[in-house]
Scaffold this active site. Structure first.
Site, short mmCIF file in Angstrom:
data_model
loop_
_atom_site.label_atom_id
_atom_site.label_comp_id
_atom_site.label_asym_id
_atom_site.label_seq_id
_atom_site.Cartn_x
_atom_site.Cartn_y
_atom_site.Cartn_z
N ARG A 238 37.85 35.75 28.20
CA ARG A 238 37.20 36.76 29.04
C ARG A 238 36.99 36.26 30.47
NH1 ARG A 238 36.34 40.94 25.79
NH2 ARG A 238 36.06 40.45 23.59
N ASP A 239 37.26 37.15 31.42
CA ASP A 239 37.02 36.82 32.83
C ASP A 239 35.52 36.62 33.04
OD1 ASP A 239 38.82 37.35 35.64
OD2 ASP A 239 36.64 37.30 35.83
N ILE A 240 35.18 35.62 33.83
CA ILE A 240 33.77 35.28 34.05
C ILE A 240 33.06 36.34 34.89
CG2 ILE A 240 33.98 33.91 36.18
CD1 ILE A 240 32.26 31.76 34.74
N ASN B 131 48.11 39.05 39.96
CA ASN B 131 47.97 38.83 41.40
C ASN B 131 48.79 37.60 41.75
OD1 ASN B 131 46.14 40.98 41.66
ND2 ASN B 131 44.40 39.66 41.16
N GLU C 247 43.66 33.88 43.49
CA GLU C 247 42.68 32.86 43.82
C GLU C 247 42.81 31.61 42.95
OE1 GLU C 247 38.90 34.83 43.59
OE2 GLU C 247 39.23 35.91 45.48
N VAL C 248 43.27 31.79 41.72
CA VAL C 248 43.47 30.65 40.81
C VAL C 248 44.97 30.49 40.60
CG1 VAL C 248 43.03 29.70 38.52
CG2 VAL C 248 41.24 31.03 39.68
N HIS D 140 48.07 33.90 35.51
CA HIS D 140 47.23 34.62 34.54
C HIS D 140 47.48 36.10 34.67
CE1 HIS D 140 45.04 33.84 38.27
NE2 HIS D 140 44.50 35.04 38.13
N HIS E 276 45.82 39.67 34.19
CA HIS E 276 44.54 40.36 34.01
C HIS E 276 44.78 41.54 33.08
CE1 HIS E 276 42.25 38.59 37.51
NE2 HIS E 276 43.47 38.39 37.98
P1 5GP Z 1 42.97 35.94 40.72
O1 5GP Z 1 42.20 36.43 41.92
O2 5GP Z 1 43.50 34.54 40.91
O3 5GP Z 1 44.03 36.91 40.25
O4 5GP Z 1 41.94 35.93 39.52
C1 5GP Z 1 41.19 34.82 39.16
C2 5GP Z 1 40.18 35.31 38.14
O5 5GP Z 1 39.60 34.19 37.51
C3 5GP Z 1 39.02 36.12 38.73
O6 5GP Z 1 38.99 37.43 38.15
C4 5GP Z 1 37.78 35.29 38.39
O7 5GP Z 1 36.66 36.10 38.05
C5 5GP Z 1 38.26 34.46 37.22
N1 5GP Z 1 37.60 33.18 37.09
C6 5GP Z 1 37.34 32.28 38.09
N2 5GP Z 1 36.74 31.19 37.60
C7 5GP Z 1 36.62 31.40 36.25
C8 5GP Z 1 36.05 30.59 35.19
O8 5GP Z 1 35.58 29.48 35.38
N3 5GP Z 1 36.10 31.13 33.95
C9 5GP Z 1 36.63 32.37 33.69
N4 5GP Z 1 36.61 32.81 32.42
N5 5GP Z 1 37.17 33.14 34.67
C10 5GP Z 1 37.15 32.65 35.92
#
Ligand code: 5GP
Ligand code: ZN
Length: 119
Positions: free
Chosen positions: A30-32, A88, A96-97, A101, A103
């Site tokens: 699950r997303d945090i 993304n 951002e990560v 991944h 979503h």
């Molecule tokens: P991006 O913007 O890279 O597509 O999405 C990164 C996602 O990772 C975001 O929706 C953010 O809420 C989620 N996220 C960031 N840090 C963590 C974490 O430590 N644990 C979990 N479960 N999700 C995270």
């Protein structure tokens, strides 16, 4: 990659996550900061920076990520009303990560595909 990468650390069990499905090659958790009633991230355990690198480097693994996402959508009861699955990618994509991944978003109508009309 390993210790520098947040999601590699989740795979390694060094950072806790609410895991909803695990296969030999993929993990779903699950997303945090959920942006929808159901917001789950689906990743390959192996590190790839983004979906383009994954799909070009290991198309079979990319397919396994999609199959896990479909199984999670089924588990979460999303197949009837539908859901959104998105990657993304890079700066313009708002990534951002930098461990690829998907979503998986659902549980309510999700609105327009983009926050604003770019045309
Ligand atoms: P991006 O913007 O890279 O597509 O999405 C990164 C996602 O990772 C975001 O929706 C953010 O809420 C989620 N996220 C960031 N840090 C963590 C974490 O430590 N644990 C979990 N479960 N999700 C995270
Ligand atoms: Zn990683």
């Amino acid at each position: 990659m390993g210790s520098d990468c947040l999601f590699c650390r989740i795979v390694a069990g060094e950072i806790p996550a609410t895991v909803v499905r695990e296969t030999a090659t993929t993990l779903a958790f699950r997303d945090i900061t959920p942006k929808a009633p159901v917001h789950i991230l689906v990743i390959p355990k192996e590190h790839y920076a983004d979906v383009a690198t994954l799909a070009q480097g290991d198309p079979g693994l990319a397919a396994e990520v999609l199959a896990t996402a479909a199984d999670v959508a089924d588990d979460e009861g999303l197949l009837g009303d539908g859901f959104r699955l998105m990657f993304n990618t890079g700066t313009y994509g708002g990534q951002e990560v930098f461990h690829v991944h998907a979503h998986l978003l659902g549980g309510a109508p999700l609105g327009p595909m983009l926050a604003r009309d770019l045309a």
